[in-house]
Design an enzyme around this catalytic site. Structure first.
Site, PDB file in Angstrom:
ATOM      1  N   ARG A  56       1.001  -1.253  -0.021  1.00 14.81           N
ATOM      2  CA  ARG A  56      -0.070  -0.075  -0.150  1.00 14.81           C
ATOM      3  C   ARG A  56       0.982   1.236  -0.117  1.00 14.81           C
ATOM      4  NH1 ARG A  56      -5.745  -0.694   1.510  1.00 14.81           N
ATOM      5  NH2 ARG A  56      -5.970  -2.607   0.281  1.00 14.81           N
TER       6      ARG A  56
ATOM      7  N   ARG B  98      -3.869   6.012   0.457  1.00 13.83           N
ATOM      8  CA  ARG B  98      -4.661   7.225   1.055  1.00 13.83           C
ATOM      9  C   ARG B  98      -3.724   8.259   1.982  1.00 13.83           C
ATOM     10  NH1 ARG B  98      -9.701   4.244   2.861  1.00 13.83           N
ATOM     11  NH2 ARG B  98      -8.229   3.133   3.329  1.00 13.83           N
TER      12      ARG B  98
ATOM     13  N   ARG C   3      -8.169  11.043  -5.977  1.00 11.75           N
ATOM     14  CA  ARG C   3      -9.253  10.190  -5.257  1.00 11.75           C
ATOM     15  C   ARG C   3     -10.488  11.393  -5.247  1.00 11.75           C
ATOM     16  NH1 ARG C   3     -12.192   7.617  -4.355  1.00 11.75           N
ATOM     17  NH2 ARG C   3     -12.161   6.451  -2.621  1.00 11.75           N
TER      18      ARG C   3
ATOM     19  N   ASP D  28      -6.171  -3.753  -7.660  1.00 13.86           N
ATOM     20  CA  ASP D  28      -6.710  -4.363  -6.375  1.00 13.86           C
ATOM     21  C   ASP D  28      -7.204  -5.760  -6.552  1.00 13.86           C
ATOM     22  OD1 ASP D  28      -7.842  -3.080  -3.592  1.00 13.86           O
ATOM     23  OD2 ASP D  28      -9.229  -4.544  -4.272  1.00 13.86           O
TER      24      ASP D  28
ATOM     25  N   TYR E  14     -14.144 -12.968   0.058  1.00 13.81           N
ATOM     26  CA  TYR E  14     -14.720 -11.692  -0.174  1.00 13.81           C
ATOM     27  C   TYR E  14     -15.911 -12.045  -1.275  1.00 13.81           C
ATOM     28  CZ  TYR E  14     -11.319  -8.505   1.533  1.00 13.81           C
ATOM     29  OH  TYR E  14     -10.466  -7.573   2.382  1.00 13.81           O
TER      30      TYR E  14
HETATM   31  O1  CP3 Z   1       0.167   0.273  -3.246  1.00 10.74           O
HETATM   32  C1  CP3 Z   1      -0.139  -0.909  -3.423  1.00 10.74           C
HETATM   33  O2  CP3 Z   1      -0.156  -1.815  -2.569  1.00 10.74           O
HETATM   34  C2  CP3 Z   1      -0.903  -1.030  -4.652  1.00 10.74           C
HETATM   35  C3  CP3 Z   1      -2.169  -1.142  -4.813  1.00 10.74           C
HETATM   36  C4  CP3 Z   1      -3.157  -2.119  -3.955  1.00 10.74           C
HETATM   37  C5  CP3 Z   1      -4.216  -1.704  -3.377  1.00 10.74           C
HETATM   38  N1  CP3 Z   1      -5.064  -2.724  -2.781  1.00 10.74           N
HETATM   39  C6  CP3 Z   1      -5.033  -0.566  -3.434  1.00 10.74           C
HETATM   40  C7  CP3 Z   1      -6.176  -0.008  -2.665  1.00 10.74           C
HETATM   41  C8  CP3 Z   1      -3.029  -3.479  -3.440  1.00 10.74           C
HETATM   42  C9  CP3 Z   1      -1.712  -4.633  -3.619  1.00 10.74           C
HETATM   43  C10 CP3 Z   1      -4.134  -4.140  -2.779  1.00 10.74           C
HETATM   44  C11 CP3 Z   1      -4.189  -5.390  -2.262  1.00 10.74           C
HETATM   45  C12 CP3 Z   1      -5.633  -5.526  -1.584  1.00 10.74           C
HETATM   46  N2  CP3 Z   1      -6.871  -5.007  -1.642  1.00 10.74           N
HETATM   47  C13 CP3 Z   1      -5.613  -6.550  -0.546  1.00 10.74           C
HETATM   48  C14 CP3 Z   1      -4.451  -7.563   0.063  1.00 10.74           C
HETATM   49  C15 CP3 Z   1      -3.605  -6.534   0.780  1.00 10.74           C
HETATM   50  C16 CP3 Z   1      -4.069  -6.345   2.210  1.00 10.74           C
HETATM   51  O3  CP3 Z   1      -4.377  -5.003   2.490  1.00 10.74           O
HETATM   52  O4  CP3 Z   1      -4.344  -7.462   2.789  1.00 10.74           O
HETATM   53  C17 CP3 Z   1      -6.854  -6.659  -0.021  1.00 10.74           C
HETATM   54  C18 CP3 Z   1      -7.405  -7.359   1.154  1.00 10.74           C
HETATM   55  C19 CP3 Z   1      -7.734  -5.467  -0.838  1.00 10.74           C
HETATM   56  C20 CP3 Z   1      -9.091  -5.366  -0.651  1.00 10.74           C
HETATM   57  C21 CP3 Z   1      -9.454  -3.921  -0.527  1.00 10.74           C
HETATM   58  N3  CP3 Z   1      -9.216  -3.180  -1.437  1.00 10.74           N
HETATM   59  C22 CP3 Z   1      -9.941  -3.382   0.577  1.00 10.74           C
HETATM   60  C23 CP3 Z   1     -10.565  -4.269   2.049  1.00 10.74           C
HETATM   61  C24 CP3 Z   1     -10.166  -2.198   0.518  1.00 10.74           C
HETATM   62  C25 CP3 Z   1     -10.855  -0.964   1.473  1.00 10.74           C
HETATM   63  C26 CP3 Z   1     -10.114  -0.939   2.583  1.00 10.74           C
HETATM   64  C27 CP3 Z   1      -8.874  -0.070   2.578  1.00 10.74           C
HETATM   65  O5  CP3 Z   1      -7.840  -0.239   2.755  1.00 10.74           O
HETATM   66  O6  CP3 Z   1      -9.113   1.089   1.969  1.00 10.74           O
HETATM   67  C28 CP3 Z   1      -9.785  -1.985  -0.558  1.00 10.74           C
HETATM   68  C29 CP3 Z   1      -9.611  -0.404  -1.275  1.00 10.74           C
HETATM   69  C30 CP3 Z   1      -8.159  -0.215  -1.923  1.00 10.74           C
HETATM   70  N4  CP3 Z   1      -7.280  -0.991  -2.624  1.00 10.74           N
HETATM   71  C31 CP3 Z   1      -7.438   1.074  -1.431  1.00 10.74           C
HETATM   72  C32 CP3 Z   1      -6.345   1.320  -2.239  1.00 10.74           C
HETATM   73  C33 CP3 Z   1      -5.469   2.293  -2.313  1.00 10.74           C
HETATM   74  C34 CP3 Z   1      -8.357   2.484  -0.881  1.00 10.74           C
HETATM   75  C35 CP3 Z   1      -9.284   3.058  -1.833  1.00 10.74           C
HETATM   76  C36 CP3 Z   1      -9.662   4.351  -1.727  1.00 10.74           C
HETATM   77  O7  CP3 Z   1      -8.681   5.152  -1.971  1.00 10.74           O
HETATM   78  O8  CP3 Z   1     -10.627   4.810  -0.909  1.00 10.74           O
END
Ligand code: CP3
Length: 361
Positions: free
Chosen positions: A42, A46, A55, A91, A168
């Site tokens: 990540r 954010r 965003r 994602d 999920y």
């Molecule tokens: O920078 C990076 O790591 C690359 C991008 C990336 C995102 N998600 C962007 C994202 C990666 C590698 C992921 C993987 C991901 N997504 C996982 C595995 C890693 C982990 O955290 O366990 C999981 C479980 C998800 C599913 C997911 N996506 C959730 C549960 C959420 C919402 C909760 C949260 O953390 O915001 C997302 C949204 C998400 N994926 C965001 C980002 C930057 C936030 C979205 C926003 O801007 O509101």
């Protein structure tokens, strides 16, 4: 759902020699790089005001599907943080959107799946997808990003591991107890195994297609698999994750990551991966010894340490470096993603600290 049905939209990307010989890739292969590579899960997210700014104009899904913007965000994180690898902005849930299960990201609540898998007939009804078509935008993001990144910075492609993705689909979003997932697993074992097979099939195509597009390494996120006992992991997950890793191995290094996995690490290593991702609940030295030094490891700073003082941060980095003992094959990372409330300056300070702690050795 055979591979021959897939119509990849573009030819295989040109190899990026410098990236494929970078310190990150060397560490994945347990060669000894000039210093410990660092990148952060990540790292584009954010916690960055520049990301929040983008965003405010586009939704998260729009951002993922706009390859130019996804490329910009991926490169921006590398430029700002000076890390040793990029991870493509996407994602793990995008294949769920491609499968037509109705994926939505609800502000403040996380992902929501409108048509979850609840019955054996829902699994049977899952249609094969043409990954090249339905996830072609990820291919394009990778292709653009591989060209836009500095030559020596490798690009990591990724996917959710079968268990985490299935969870999920069944829970319809996140969960604390994974009760729906586990009850499906225990009461509909045949449908469970079919679901896992279908996920493996799609994910193998998706990951191979990311390598075709120019990904220099792959990470498999089994973020929630730590909710299972070792026996259940062995029965319900291992064969599928193993099949998936076999289907994508041999082209670029594969990182196999999960959280809450202290009791599962050896089984995860058995499922495969050149690198095993560790969360902060384990001592890195003990975990590595337990895994065997024929695996590289990635991790494992607690992301909340970034919310504390710089003195504490330095102490914890020094501890992890000591646990890794300069053994070839350590990639510094957090034990899970950067939290949204983290200060970007603190993240930059972490990257510098890892670098300097090496110089001091
Ligand atoms: O920078 C990076 O790591 C690359 C991008 C990336 C995102 N998600 C962007 C994202 C990666 C590698 C992921 C993987 C991901 N997504 C996982 C595995 C890693 C982990 O955290 O366990 C999981 C479980 C998800 C599913 C997911 N996506 C959730 C549960 C959420 C919402 C909760 C949260 O953390 O915001 C997302 C949204 C998400 N994926 C965001 C980002 C930057 C936030 C979205 C926003 O801007 O509101």
């Amino acid at each position: 759902m055979s591979e021959s049905q897939t119509t990849y939209i573009r030819p295989t990307a040109q190899p990026r020699r410098e990236a494929s010989e970078s310190r990150f890739i060397q560490a994945c292969k347990r060669q000894k790089p000039d210093r410990t590579p660092i990148w952060l899960m990540r790292q584009a997210g954010r916690f960055m005001p520049e990301f929040r700014d983008i965003r405010s104009r586009v939704s998260f899904l729009e951002l993922c599907k706009n390859s130019e913007l996804a490329c910009e965000v991926t490169v921006m994180a590398v430029d700002m943080l000076d890390v040793d690898a990029a991870i493509i902005f996407a994602d793990i849930l995008l294949p769920i959107d491609a499968l037509g299960l109705g994926l939505e990201y609800v502000k403040g609540e996380g992902p929501l799946i409108h048509n979850p898998i609840r019955l054996a007939t829902d699994v049977a009804a899952l249609k094969p997808i043409d990954v090249g078509q339905s996830l072609g935008y990820v291919y394009k993001s990778i292709e653009l990003t591989a060209r836009a990144l500095p030559k020596h910075i490798p690009l990591i492609g990724f996917a959710g591991a079968p268990f985490t993705l299935a969870s999920y689909m069944i829970e319809a979003g996140g969960s604390k107890t994974f009760d729906k997932t586990k009850s499906f697993m225990y009461s509909e074992p045949e449908a469970w195994h079919l679901l896992m097979k279908k996920i493996v099939d799609i994910s193998a195509q998706y990951l191979n297609f990311q390598v075709d597009a120019g990904a220099d390494a792959l990470q498999l996120f089994d973020s929630w698999v730590g909710c299972l006992s070792p026996t259940d992991y062995e029965r319900f997950v291992l064969p599928h994750t193993k099949a998936l890793i076999e289907l994508v191995s041999g082209r670029v290094p594969v990182i196999h990551f999960g959280t809450g996995t202290a009791t599962l690490l050896k089984l995860m290593a058995q499922a495969g991966g050149d690198v095993i991702g560790l969360d902060w609940r384990v001592n890195l030295a003990e975990a590595w010894l337990n895994l065997g030094f024929d695996k590289a490891v990635q991790g494992n700073l607690d992301p909340t340490v970034l919310l504390g003082t710089r003195e504490e941060l330095k102490l914890q980095v020094a501890r992890i470096m000591k646990e890794a003992a300069s053994r070839p094959g350590h990639i510094f990372n957090l034990g899970h993603g950067v939290l949204p409330m983290t200060s970007p300056d603190q993240v930059k300070f972490l990257v510098e600290t890892v670098r300097n702690s090496e110089a001091a050795q």
